[in-house]
Design a protein around this motif. Structure first.
Motif, PDB file in Angstrom:
ATOM      1  N   PRO A   1      46.368  51.475  66.249  1.00 42.68           N
ATOM      2  CA  PRO A   1      45.170  50.666  65.992  1.00 42.68           C
ATOM      3  C   PRO A   1      45.063  49.438  66.899  1.00 42.68           C
ATOM      4  CG  PRO A   1      46.339  51.163  63.952  1.00 42.68           C
ATOM      5  CD  PRO A   1      47.246  51.554  65.060  1.00 42.68           C
ATOM      6  N   ILE A   2      46.181  48.993  67.462  1.00 40.52           N
ATOM      7  CA  ILE A   2      46.187  47.781  68.293  1.00 40.52           C
ATOM      8  C   ILE A   2      46.826  48.109  69.636  1.00 40.52           C
ATOM      9  CG2 ILE A   2      47.015  45.401  68.497  1.00 40.52           C
ATOM     10  CD1 ILE A   2      47.216  45.387  65.394  1.00 40.52           C
ATOM     11  N   LEU A   3      46.177  47.692  70.689  1.00 39.10           N
ATOM     12  CA  LEU A   3      46.702  47.879  72.045  1.00 39.10           C
ATOM     13  C   LEU A   3      46.823  46.519  72.710  1.00 39.10           C
ATOM     14  CD1 LEU A   3      47.465  49.633  74.503  1.00 39.10           C
ATOM     15  CD2 LEU A   3      45.020  49.748  75.064  1.00 39.10           C
ATOM     16  N   VAL A   4      48.010  46.240  73.217  1.00 37.32           N
ATOM     17  CA  VAL A   4      48.276  44.969  73.892  1.00 37.32           C
ATOM     18  C   VAL A   4      48.594  45.240  75.350  1.00 37.32           C
ATOM     19  CG1 VAL A   4      49.757  42.939  74.004  1.00 37.32           C
ATOM     20  CG2 VAL A   4      49.121  43.891  71.778  1.00 37.32           C
ATOM     21  N   MET A   5      47.879  44.585  76.237  1.00 33.53           N
ATOM     22  CA  MET A   5      48.114  44.725  77.677  1.00 33.53           C
ATOM     23  C   MET A   5      48.569  43.365  78.204  1.00 33.53           C
ATOM     24  SD  MET A   5      46.879  47.922  78.315  1.00 33.53           S
ATOM     25  CE  MET A   5      46.213  48.064  79.961  1.00 33.53           C
TER      26      MET A   5
ATOM     27  N   THR B   1      37.762  43.306  71.484  1.00 33.72           N
ATOM     28  CA  THR B   1      38.702  42.961  72.557  1.00 33.72           C
ATOM     29  C   THR B   1      38.735  41.461  72.761  1.00 33.72           C
ATOM     30  OG1 THR B   1      38.236  45.046  73.689  1.00 33.72           O
ATOM     31  CG2 THR B   1      39.277  43.311  74.988  1.00 33.72           C
ATOM     32  N   ILE B   2      39.938  40.927  72.865  1.00 28.76           N
ATOM     33  CA  ILE B   2      40.094  39.515  73.216  1.00 28.76           C
ATOM     34  C   ILE B   2      40.894  39.423  74.502  1.00 28.76           C
ATOM     35  CG2 ILE B   2      42.211  39.178  71.843  1.00 28.76           C
ATOM     36  CD1 ILE B   2      41.162  36.320  71.255  1.00 28.76           C
ATOM     37  N   GLY B   3      40.466  38.576  75.413  1.00 26.56           N
ATOM     38  CA  GLY B   3      41.194  38.327  76.641  1.00 26.56           C
ATOM     39  C   GLY B   3      41.900  36.992  76.564  1.00 26.56           C
ATOM     40  N   ILE B   4      43.110  36.947  77.047  1.00 19.24           N
ATOM     41  CA  ILE B   4      43.893  35.701  77.028  1.00 19.24           C
ATOM     42  C   ILE B   4      44.300  35.383  78.448  1.00 19.24           C
ATOM     43  CG2 ILE B   4      45.925  34.521  76.107  1.00 19.24           C
ATOM     44  CD1 ILE B   4      45.906  36.502  73.781  1.00 19.24           C
TER      45      ILE B   4
ATOM     46  N   VAL C   1      39.593  40.789  82.111  1.00 22.77           N
ATOM     47  CA  VAL C   1      39.152  40.237  80.830  1.00 22.77           C
ATOM     48  C   VAL C   1      37.647  39.962  80.759  1.00 22.77           C
ATOM     49  CG1 VAL C   1      41.410  39.164  80.444  1.00 22.77           C
ATOM     50  CG2 VAL C   1      39.598  37.844  81.543  1.00 22.77           C
ATOM     51  N   ARG C   2      36.925  40.097  81.846  1.00 23.38           N
ATOM     52  CA  ARG C   2      35.540  39.624  81.877  1.00 23.38           C
ATOM     53  C   ARG C   2      34.632  40.353  80.881  1.00 23.38           C
ATOM     54  NH1 ARG C   2      33.010  40.004  87.555  1.00 23.38           N
ATOM     55  NH2 ARG C   2      31.197  39.331  86.357  1.00 23.38           N
ATOM     56  N   HIS C   3      35.000  41.581  80.481  1.00 20.58           N
ATOM     57  CA  HIS C   3      34.166  42.323  79.538  1.00 20.58           C
ATOM     58  C   HIS C   3      34.661  42.200  78.090  1.00 20.58           C
ATOM     59  CE1 HIS C   3      31.976  44.031  82.866  1.00 20.58           C
ATOM     60  NE2 HIS C   3      33.090  44.516  83.389  1.00 20.58           N
ATOM     61  N   ALA C   4      35.652  41.319  77.854  1.00 23.99           N
ATOM     62  CA  ALA C   4      36.172  41.125  76.500  1.00 23.99           C
ATOM     63  C   ALA C   4      35.121  40.475  75.614  1.00 23.99           C
ATOM     64  CB  ALA C   4      37.436  40.267  76.542  1.00 23.99           C
ATOM     65  N   ASP C   5      35.221  40.739  74.305  1.00 23.51           N
ATOM     66  CA  ASP C   5      34.272  40.138  73.354  1.00 23.51           C
ATOM     67  C   ASP C   5      34.480  38.629  73.269  1.00 23.51           C
ATOM     68  OD1 ASP C   5      32.943  42.606  72.194  1.00 23.51           O
ATOM     69  OD2 ASP C   5      35.068  43.065  71.862  1.00 23.51           O
ATOM     70  N   GLU C   6      35.709  38.187  73.468  1.00 27.12           N
ATOM     71  CA  GLU C   6      35.992  36.747  73.533  1.00 27.12           C
ATOM     72  C   GLU C   6      37.153  36.538  74.484  1.00 27.12           C
ATOM     73  OE1 GLU C   6      36.658  32.854  70.653  1.00 27.12           O
ATOM     74  OE2 GLU C   6      37.556  34.747  70.038  1.00 27.12           O
TER      75      GLU C   6
ATOM     76  N   THR D   1      41.768  47.838  68.501  1.00 25.59           N
ATOM     77  CA  THR D   1      41.731  46.396  68.774  1.00 25.59           C
ATOM     78  C   THR D   1      42.579  46.128  70.004  1.00 25.59           C
ATOM     79  OG1 THR D   1      41.543  45.974  66.396  1.00 25.59           O
ATOM     80  CG2 THR D   1      42.164  44.113  67.811  1.00 25.59           C
ATOM     81  N   LYS D   2      41.998  45.400  70.948  1.00 22.78           N
ATOM     82  CA  LYS D   2      42.692  45.217  72.235  1.00 22.78           C
ATOM     83  C   LYS D   2      42.922  43.733  72.521  1.00 22.78           C
ATOM     84  CE  LYS D   2      39.326  47.743  73.813  1.00 22.78           C
ATOM     85  NZ  LYS D   2      38.938  48.460  72.570  1.00 22.78           N
ATOM     86  N   LEU D   3      44.153  43.412  72.872  1.00 20.49           N
ATOM     87  CA  LEU D   3      44.505  42.078  73.359  1.00 20.49           C
ATOM     88  C   LEU D   3      44.928  42.239  74.810  1.00 20.49           C
ATOM     89  CD1 LEU D   3      45.118  41.998  70.158  1.00 20.49           C
ATOM     90  CD2 LEU D   3      46.457  39.955  70.720  1.00 20.49           C
ATOM     91  N   ILE D   4      44.169  41.612  75.685  1.00 25.01           N
ATOM     92  CA  ILE D   4      44.446  41.767  77.114  1.00 25.01           C
ATOM     93  C   ILE D   4      44.845  40.418  77.697  1.00 25.01           C
ATOM     94  CG2 ILE D   4      43.498  42.451  79.345  1.00 25.01           C
ATOM     95  CD1 ILE D   4      41.555  44.268  77.845  1.00 25.01           C
ATOM     96  N   ILE D   5      46.101  40.349  78.124  1.00 25.51           N
ATOM     97  CA  ILE D   5      46.614  39.155  78.800  1.00 25.51           C
ATOM     98  C   ILE D   5      46.556  39.419  80.291  1.00 25.51           C
ATOM     99  CG2 ILE D   5      48.661  37.736  79.177  1.00 25.51           C
ATOM    100  CD1 ILE D   5      49.486  38.364  76.324  1.00 25.51           C
ATOM    101  N   ALA D   6      45.985  38.499  81.024  1.00 24.22           N
ATOM    102  CA  ALA D   6      45.815  38.761  82.453  1.00 24.22           C
ATOM    103  C   ALA D   6      45.662  37.471  83.230  1.00 24.22           C
ATOM    104  CB  ALA D   6      44.603  39.661  82.689  1.00 24.22           C
TER     105      ALA D   6
END
Length: 578
Positions: free
Chosen positions: A491-495, A362-365, A532-537, A521-526
């Motif tokens: 395979p990919i989830l975008v929030m 998971t990546i947070g943006i 996003v605090r628990h994202a891998d990056e 695979t998760k991309l979380i925009i917030a």
């Protein structure tokens, strides 16, 4: 997609058009036969006294009438059917072409204008290809036959209607040129009027909330007034020229009667021939009266065709290679390598963006409004192409992949939730309707914390929601949108800032659901730290560039932009959190 020429459509329906034209020729020919029968009734029966011919001549008139009814019906039905089929195909192909265009086209063109092209302009072409086209052919053939019959009766008298027709043709051409210019402007203003109406109806709640009814009404009325003025200009041109057709058509039979009467008295032609000639002159009046009206409608069709051609001249900015790479399995590894992006005539939106998300991670943006967060997602889906750098999916440049496979591998929960006016079930199934069963719909809704309010509705999952989800709260719409993404199981989830309307407890439950998606695979925009605090990056964007990156703990320890965001949302952290 290359547009087919109108001649190509006509060729595809050549047998229908041939039948229609043949029926038209027979119908007009029968119509032209009637005055000849009248001539023989006058000359041979009334004057000649040959009563034995009367039943045959009357029978001939009856046959002409019945034949005209049959062939007129065949002509009009076949023309209408062919025209309707062509219009249906044209509308479908235009809509398909619009759907194939890239997002940059829709950035420059509003919905109202496109609606006008798909509906109003295709309707005008439809009219040209059916009823108006039929009348044009009929007028031409009718005129040729009637002139032939007139010249066969008397050349001197026939010169008069010939001159009248040439004069009418000259006037019609002048009128068509004037109308053509006005129709261009009418078509443009019609599109603007549609846009204003569409925007106001779609945003009626916003208009009411800001008490802008008077302003919006005045804006609509200004365009409506312009549309009215243009139509009045059209009417003025028509009124200016049309009386000439009326004068000519009214004077013509009278002049023929006077001159023809002198020829009868000199025994140059018979009384029956004069009667037939007057009937023919009345028949030639109709084509001359139609010239102005047909010019009017043909101008509209030509103007509409030009508008549609402009859309066909647009080509998709986003294309896939002739032989795209098809991945056997999409694992979901995402890599941005020195990606920069700017739109036409705009400043740079993203600059030198690089990151890697391994499958299942998971990546947070994060970033302020306008920092370029959503542009990252748009580039990943190839709604736009990066100006510089590469975007890789499973180590393959996404430009080499099939657009269908790329986009079907991504479930997107958009910031601006769009729900269709349909049942909740159909909205959740969107994207994979044929593969998602009712069990998957219920499970996805439960995981998105949406099943609670859905099952309390009278029709539960079969409840039809209004346009854009009207009647639902912002949080309810977001949860249905999340359920839609989860049901696709990609395979990919975008929030994309997709929990902004949710309370903290519901958001926490959804975060737990996302954490359980180990193979996604998760991309979380917030904007919220909690998302996003628990994202891998976590990467923090500022003015299109990555200013900070790391885990929650690493970013907190740096006390930079991320830390400042945390403080604004939760207050100053204690020593343990910092």
């Amino acid at each position: 997609m290359k547009r087919k020429k109108l001649s190509t459509y006509i060729w595809e329906y050549k047998w229908s058009y041939l039948l229609a034209i043949l029926s038209l020729f027979i119908s007009v020919s029968l119509d032209m036969l009637a005055p000849m029968l009248t001539m023989h009734i006058i000359d041979d029966v009334i004057i000649g006294g040959n009563l034995t011919l009367l039943p045959y001549l009357l029978g001939g008139i009856l046959c002409v009438g019945v034949g005209r009814c049959i062939f007129q019906y065949t002509k009009e039905y076949t023309f209408d059917k062919a025209g309707s089929s062509i219009a249906s195909e044209m509308r479908k192909e235009l809509f398909d072409h619009i759907q194939s265009l890239s997002c940059n086209f829709f950035d420059k063109n509003n919905t109202g204008e496109l609606m006008a092209r798909v509906k109003d302009d295709i309707d005008r072409i439809w009219n040209t290809m059916s009823y108006v086209g039929m009348l044009v052919i009929e007028v031409i053939y009718h005129t040729i036959v009637v002139l032939f019959c007139m010249y066969s009766l008397n050349v001197t008298l026939a010169i008069i209607p010939t001159c009248a027709m040439i004069l009418c043709g000259f006037i019609a051409v002048r009128m068509e040129r004037k109308l053509g210019e006005i129709y261009e402007e009418i078509s443009e203003e019609n599109a603007k009027l549609n846009t204003v109406a569409e925007e106001n109806l779609a945003g009626v709640r916003t208009v009411k909330a800001f008490a802008r009814e008077r302003y919006e009404i005045e804006k609509f009325l200004s365009h409506n007034k312009r549309y009215y003025d243009l139509n009045m200009q059209q009417s003025k041109v028509f009124v200016k020229y049309y009386p000439f057709f009326q004068i000519i058509t009214k004077l013509l039979p009278m002049i023929i009667l006077l001159l023809g009467g002198r020829l009868v008295m000199k025994d140059i032609i018979t009384l029956g021939a004069l009667g037939a000639f007057i009937e023919y002159s009345n028949n030639i009046v109709w084509p001359m009266e139609m010239l102005g009206w047909l010019s009017n409608d043909l101008s509209a069709g030509i103007a509409s065709n030009k508008k549609i051609q402009k859309i066909y001249n647009e080509v998709p900015a986003i294309t896939e290679p002739a032989n795209p790479v098809i991945l056997d399995t999409v694992n979901g590894k995402i890599e941005f390598s020195h990606v920069s992006f700017h739109k036409e005539d705009m400043h740079e939106i993203l600059h030198d963006i690089s990151f890697v998300v391994e499958p299942g991670k998971t990546i947070g943006i994060m970033g302020a409004t306008g920092a370029g967060k959503t542009s990252v997602i748009q580039l990943l889906q190839r709604l736009y192409d990066a100006t510089d750098g590469k975007i890789l999916l499973d180590n393959i440049d996404i430009k080499e992949l099939s657009l269908k496979q790329l986009r079907q591998s991504i479930s997107l929960v958009m910031q601006d939730v769009f729900l269709f006016s349909d049942t909740i079930t159909e909205n959740v199934k969107l994207g994979k309707r044929e593969y998602i069963d009712m069990i998957a719909v219920r499970n996805a809704s439960k995981a998105a914390q949406a099943s609670g309010f859905i099952e309390k509705m009278d029709d539960a999952y079969e409840t039809i929601i209004g346009e854009r989800g009207v009647g639902l709260s912002g949080g309810q719409k977001q949860r249905i949108s999340i359920a839609r993404a989860l049901a696709k199981n990609t395979p990919i989830l975008v929030m994309d800032d997709s929990t902004s309307a949710l309370d903290m407890e519901t958001e926490h439950e959804i975060q737990k659901t996302l954490h359980e998606l180990q193979n996604t695979t998760k991309l979380i925009i917030a904007h919220r730290i909690s998302a996003v605090r628990h994202a891998d990056e976590i990467i923090v964007l500022d003015n299109g560039s990555i200013k900070e990156r790391g885990t929650h703990e690493e970013l907190m320890s740096r006390q930079g932009l991320y830390f400042a965001t945390y403080c604004s949302q939760y207050g100053a952290p204690n020593r343990k959190e910092a």
